[in-house]
Design a protein around this motif. Structure first.
Motif, mmCIF file in Angstrom:
data_model
loop_
_atom_site.group_PDB
_atom_site.id
_atom_site.type_symbol
_atom_site.label_atom_id
_atom_site.label_comp_id
_atom_site.label_asym_id
_atom_site.label_seq_id
_atom_site.Cartn_x
_atom_site.Cartn_y
_atom_site.Cartn_z
ATOM 1 N N SER A 171 0.840 -1.198 0.000
ATOM 2 C CA SER A 171 0.000 0.000 0.000
ATOM 3 C C SER A 171 0.876 1.250 0.000
ATOM 4 C CB SER A 171 -0.931 0.010 1.220
ATOM 5 O OG SER A 171 -0.187 0.148 2.417
ATOM 6 N N LYS A 172 0.339 2.327 -0.547
ATOM 7 C CA LYS A 172 1.096 3.573 -0.692
ATOM 8 C C LYS A 172 0.225 4.733 -0.227
ATOM 9 C CE LYS A 172 3.263 1.498 -4.749
ATOM 10 N NZ LYS A 172 2.548 0.230 -4.556
ATOM 11 N N GLY A 173 0.842 5.700 0.447
ATOM 12 C CA GLY A 173 0.108 6.865 0.929
ATOM 13 C C GLY A 173 1.047 7.843 1.599
ATOM 14 N N TYR A 174 0.481 8.736 2.415
ATOM 15 C CA TYR A 174 1.256 9.742 3.137
ATOM 16 C C TYR A 174 0.944 9.640 4.627
ATOM 17 C CZ TYR A 174 2.406 12.004 -1.304
ATOM 18 O OH TYR A 174 2.884 12.272 -2.560
ATOM 19 N N SER A 175 1.928 10.003 5.447
ATOM 20 C CA SER A 175 1.746 9.909 6.897
ATOM 21 C C SER A 175 0.746 10.929 7.430
ATOM 22 C CB SER A 175 3.099 10.106 7.598
ATOM 23 O OG SER A 175 3.652 11.382 7.288
ATOM 24 N N CYS A 176 0.429 11.967 6.632
ATOM 25 C CA CYS A 176 -0.451 13.030 7.113
ATOM 26 C C CYS A 176 -1.931 12.715 6.917
ATOM 27 C CB CYS A 176 -0.099 14.338 6.396
ATOM 28 S SG CYS A 176 -0.021 14.177 4.589
ATOM 29 N N CYS A 177 -2.270 11.685 6.165
ATOM 30 C CA CYS A 177 -3.682 11.352 5.954
ATOM 31 C C CYS A 177 -3.827 9.829 5.851
ATOM 32 C CB CYS A 177 -4.247 12.048 4.715
ATOM 33 S SG CYS A 177 -3.287 11.803 3.220
ATOM 34 N N LYS A 178 -5.068 9.336 5.882
ATOM 35 C CA LYS A 178 -5.328 7.912 6.011
ATOM 36 C C LYS A 178 -5.500 7.180 4.686
ATOM 37 C CE LYS A 178 -7.566 8.289 10.540
ATOM 38 N NZ LYS A 178 -8.788 8.000 11.324
ATOM 39 N N ARG A 179 -5.664 7.910 3.579
ATOM 40 C CA ARG A 179 -5.954 7.233 2.317
ATOM 41 C C ARG A 179 -4.752 6.431 1.832
ATOM 42 N NH1 ARG A 179 -7.948 9.891 -3.439
ATOM 43 N NH2 ARG A 179 -8.427 7.899 -4.451
ATOM 44 N N ARG A 180 -5.007 5.178 1.372
ATOM 45 C CA ARG A 180 -3.971 4.310 0.839
ATOM 46 C C ARG A 180 -4.429 3.732 -0.500
ATOM 47 N NH1 ARG A 180 -1.982 6.727 4.241
ATOM 48 N NH2 ARG A 180 -0.777 6.035 6.065
ATOM 49 N N VAL A 181 -3.485 3.582 -1.434
ATOM 50 C CA VAL A 181 -3.763 3.008 -2.742
ATOM 51 C C VAL A 181 -2.716 1.930 -3.022
ATOM 52 C CG1 VAL A 181 -4.872 5.074 -3.659
ATOM 53 C CG2 VAL A 181 -2.401 4.804 -3.890
ATOM 54 N N LEU A 182 -2.919 1.162 -4.113
ATOM 55 C CA LEU A 182 -2.020 0.071 -4.445
ATOM 56 C C LEU A 182 -1.092 0.402 -5.599
ATOM 57 C CD1 LEU A 182 -4.486 -2.954 -4.124
ATOM 58 C CD2 LEU A 182 -2.838 -2.129 -2.443
ATOM 59 N N GLU A 183 -1.573 1.131 -6.595
ATOM 60 C CA GLU A 183 -0.772 1.435 -7.777
ATOM 61 C C GLU A 183 0.004 2.736 -7.593
ATOM 62 O OE1 GLU A 183 -0.355 -0.614 -10.139
ATOM 63 O OE2 GLU A 183 -1.892 -2.060 -9.527
ATOM 64 N N PHE A 184 1.212 2.804 -8.190
ATOM 65 C CA PHE A 184 2.053 3.980 -8.027
ATOM 66 C C PHE A 184 1.462 5.204 -8.718
ATOM 67 C CE2 PHE A 184 5.657 6.711 -9.229
ATOM 68 C CZ PHE A 184 6.178 6.933 -7.971
ATOM 69 N N ASP A 185 0.842 5.006 -9.907
ATOM 70 C CA ASP A 185 0.261 6.169 -10.581
ATOM 71 C C ASP A 185 -0.923 6.725 -9.802
ATOM 72 O OD1 ASP A 185 -1.187 3.907 -11.073
ATOM 73 O OD2 ASP A 185 -1.749 4.436 -13.123
ATOM 74 N N GLN A 186 -1.644 5.852 -9.064
ATOM 75 C CA GLN A 186 -2.715 6.334 -8.185
ATOM 76 C C GLN A 186 -2.138 7.117 -7.011
ATOM 77 O OE1 GLN A 186 -4.612 2.589 -7.208
ATOM 78 N NE2 GLN A 186 -6.163 2.849 -8.792
ATOM 79 N N PHE A 187 -0.989 6.669 -6.509
ATOM 80 C CA PHE A 187 -0.332 7.376 -5.411
ATOM 81 C C PHE A 187 0.048 8.798 -5.826
ATOM 82 C CE2 PHE A 187 3.935 8.559 -3.822
ATOM 83 C CZ PHE A 187 3.611 8.801 -2.504
ATOM 84 N N LEU A 188 0.562 8.959 -7.053
ATOM 85 C CA LEU A 188 0.954 10.288 -7.531
ATOM 86 C C LEU A 188 -0.244 11.217 -7.675
ATOM 87 C CD1 LEU A 188 3.641 9.398 -10.227
ATOM 88 C CD2 LEU A 188 4.025 10.217 -7.906
ATOM 89 N N LYS A 189 -1.455 10.647 -7.807
ATOM 90 C CA LYS A 189 -2.654 11.461 -7.997
ATOM 91 C C LYS A 189 -3.430 11.700 -6.700
ATOM 92 C CE LYS A 189 -3.257 9.732 -12.734
ATOM 93 N NZ LYS A 189 -4.132 8.938 -13.628
ATOM 94 N N LEU A 190 -2.918 11.221 -5.569
ATOM 95 C CA LEU A 190 -3.626 11.425 -4.297
ATOM 96 C C LEU A 190 -3.783 12.919 -4.015
ATOM 97 C CD1 LEU A 190 -2.106 8.739 -1.877
ATOM 98 C CD2 LEU A 190 -4.428 8.842 -2.775
ATOM 99 N N GLU A 191 -4.999 13.364 -3.841
ATOM 100 C CA GLU A 191 -5.251 14.784 -3.596
ATOM 101 C C GLU A 191 -4.726 15.186 -2.222
ATOM 102 O OE1 GLU A 191 -8.988 17.983 -3.648
ATOM 103 O OE2 GLU A 191 -9.327 15.851 -3.950
ATOM 104 N N GLY A 192 -4.122 16.365 -2.152
ATOM 105 C CA GLY A 192 -3.558 16.840 -0.900
ATOM 106 C C GLY A 192 -4.587 16.998 0.200
#
Length: 334
Positions: A171-192
């Motif tokens: 899983s991929k995401g950021y420590s500042c929020c709870k949303r997690r995704v599986l694909e790297f291109d989805q990770f790059l599109k995670l809204e701030g």
């Protein structure tokens, strides 16, 4: 109407029919043994920020439909070799092993350690610094580019992630929020998850210079490393630990074994010399006289002879325990 290019490493806005050159990575991202890079080119780095700064290797035209390739996944080979041992024999052996195995207290799983907080960055751009045309906002997850001559104001609304990237068990995401995704291109599109009044294109202009001052201070201008990647495994008598650092100067290196600590002073022989000097607090006691080390081309390997037969869940006493123990060979009875 402004369009946004979907090529990896580009992400710029462009106008329909524009002949502007698109510089991007045609291959998928590669993450292997702590290193990060792109399959289409050779550079490999250790941190995520350095990975995002890898220069694109291919020139082409902007596109909104030419999506990047997915990360390749290798299929695991299935062993279909026949066995002469019957199922009843296997069950009998398993029951016998369970009967003679001594009871041990179960290990309590600990939560996975979270990524360290990112270093503080400048809140706004230095007014006296010129912003290059096409410069992308430095904040994670924003991606807005600067156009030469545009007016700056507090109404820009920079939507970004203030936390650090987290990659854990696929899983991929950021420590500042709870949303997690599986694909790297989805990770790059995670809204701030945070909004600042202005974008950050160049900051104070002193960040890189300050980093250089913080790491210099060794002999002859050596770069003093704060940390290096390490790993370990163990047998019933020995903990074998590796500290990964290329071209260690074996003539000047110092490795000193103490009952509860390991002293390291590892200078390198590279054209731009580095030095890693630290004291490692060990999880358990060792026999300093029986402990050994050897210097290889890419790492230092130490053999820490245990003072007792206890298993080490971690190498350093200040590390968080994960509940997992990697042991090779036959463990002693408790």
């Amino acid at each position: 109407m402004a369009l946004r290019c979907v090529h990896q490493g580009c992400g710029k806005q462009y106008s329909a029919g524009s002949d502007e050159v698109c510089r991007y990575h045609p291959g998928p991202p590669v993450f292997h043994e702590g290193q990060k890079g792109w399959k289409c080119c050779k550079p490999r780095v250790l941190t995520f920020d350095e990975f995002l700064d890898i220069a694109p290797c291919t020139d082409g035209r902007h596109s909104t439909t030419d999506h990047p390739p997915k990360i390749e996944k290798k299929e695991e080979a299935v062993d279909v070799a026949p066995t002469s041992q019957s199922l009843s024999d296997k069950l009998a052996e398993a029951a016998l092993a369970a009967a003679v195995t001594p009871n041990r207290a179960p290990l309590t799983p600990q939560p996975a350690p979270t990524a360290p907080p990112p270093p503080p960055e400048s809140d706004e751009d230095e007014p006296s610094l010129e912003i290059p045309d096409g410069k992308t906002c430095r904040r994670k997850g924003c991606g807005v580019t600067y156009r030469k001559g545009q007016q700056r104001s507090d109404l820009e609304k920079c939507v970004h992630h203030p936390g650090a990237p987290i990659f854990h068990e696929g899983s991929k995401g950021y420590s500042c929020c709870k949303r997690r995704v599986l694909e790297f291109d989805q990770f790059l599109k995670l809204e701030g998850c945070k909004t600042s009044p202005r974008h950050l294109f160049v900051g104070s202009g002193r960040d890189k210079a300050q980093k250089g001052q913080d790491t210099r201070g060794g002999e002859d201008g050596e770069e003093m490393l704060q940390t290096v990647r390490h790993d370990f495994y163990q047998t019933s008598t020995t903990v074998i630990a590796s500290f990964f650092l290329k071209k260690i100067d074996s003539a000047r290196a110092v490795v000193r074994f103490n009952p509860n600590t390991l002293d390291l002073d590892l200078p390198t022989s590279e054209p731009s010399p580095k030095r890693y000097k630290t004291t490692v607090p060990l999880f358990g006691r060792i026999d300093a006289q029986k402990s050994t080390f050897k210097i290889l081309g890419t790492k230092l390997e130490v053999g820490l002879y245990k003072a007792d037969a206890a298993s080490w869940p971690v190498l350093r006493s200040d590390e968080q325990r994960t509940g997992e123990i990697l042991q090779v060979g036959r463990a002693g009875r408790v």
